[in-house]
Write a protein that holds these residues in place. Structure first.
Motif, PDB file in Angstrom:
ATOM      1  N   UNK A 180       0.822  -1.206   0.000  1.00  0.00           N
ATOM      2  CA  UNK A 180       0.000   0.000   0.000  1.00  0.00           C
ATOM      3  C   UNK A 180       0.851   1.248   0.000  1.00  0.00           C
ATOM      4  N   UNK A 181       0.357   2.276  -0.667  1.00  0.00           N
ATOM      5  CA  UNK A 181       0.837   3.637  -0.497  1.00  0.00           C
ATOM      6  C   UNK A 181      -0.300   4.368   0.194  1.00  0.00           C
ATOM      7  N   UNK A 182      -0.134   4.612   1.469  1.00  0.00           N
ATOM      8  CA  UNK A 182      -1.212   5.108   2.325  1.00  0.00           C
ATOM      9  C   UNK A 182      -2.401   4.159   2.210  1.00  0.00           C
ATOM     10  N   UNK A 183      -3.499   4.582   1.620  1.00  0.00           N
ATOM     11  CA  UNK A 183      -4.693   3.727   1.543  1.00  0.00           C
ATOM     12  C   UNK A 183      -4.907   3.116   0.165  1.00  0.00           C
ATOM     13  N   UNK A 184      -3.952   3.289  -0.746  1.00  0.00           N
ATOM     14  CA  UNK A 184      -4.081   2.787  -2.116  1.00  0.00           C
ATOM     15  C   UNK A 184      -3.209   1.551  -2.280  1.00  0.00           C
ATOM     16  N   UNK A 185      -3.825   0.430  -2.682  1.00  0.00           N
ATOM     17  CA  UNK A 185      -3.059  -0.783  -2.950  1.00  0.00           C
ATOM     18  C   UNK A 185      -2.328  -0.621  -4.275  1.00  0.00           C
TER      19      UNK A 185
END
Length: 144
Positions: free
Chosen positions: A50-55
């Motif tokens: 993940x990048x923060x909340x984005x897979x």
């Protein structure tokens, strides 16, 4: 911030929908197959990148039952997120996780030699080809 997270009921479909570029498709097993493999081989640990909340990607590792060594079985970054440093960040996190187990001192992975970007990434972390070949995958090893 890049993190590794468990595959859950809530993020399963997002993980299944991740895909590499068409010319890379022969280099990686699908995430669906990898997750299925982890259900019949419970030593396999699948994780979402993940990048923060984005897979943005997927990795899977284990202590292989055949040789009792750590193996990185899968690593992929979705085509929309490639060449942005996610692979490097994910690999660093995964290696830190594996290296925290002080009972072992090497990590293996298989890579297609045609996957130039993958080979370069692994070499930049100290992996070296060890001469073994399984099917189309050439084995790289990191001693630490």
């Amino acid at each position: 911030m890049v993190t590794l997270k468990e595959i859950t009921r809530e993020n399963f479909w997002d993980c299944i929908e991740l895909a590499v570029e068409k010319q890379q498709a022969d280099f990686v097993t699908s995430n669906a197959v990898s997750i299925a493999q982890s259900k019949v081989q419970p030593e396999c640990i699948p994780l979402a990148v993940y990048d923060d909340e984005v897979m943005v990607g997927f990795v899977m590792y284990c202590i292989d039952e055949d040789d009792s060594e750590y193996w990185i079985y899968r690593m992929m970054i979705d085509e929309k997120f490639q060449s942005k440093g996610y692979g490097r960040s994910a690999l660093k996190l995964l290696l830190d996780r594996i290296k925290s187990d002080e009972t072992r001192n090497k990590i293996f992975l298989g890579v297609h030699k045609e996957s130039i970007a993958g080979v370069r990434l692994y070499e930049s972390f100290g992996f070296r080809f060890d001469g073994q070949v399984f099917g189309k995958e050439h084995i790289m090893r990191l001693d630490y």
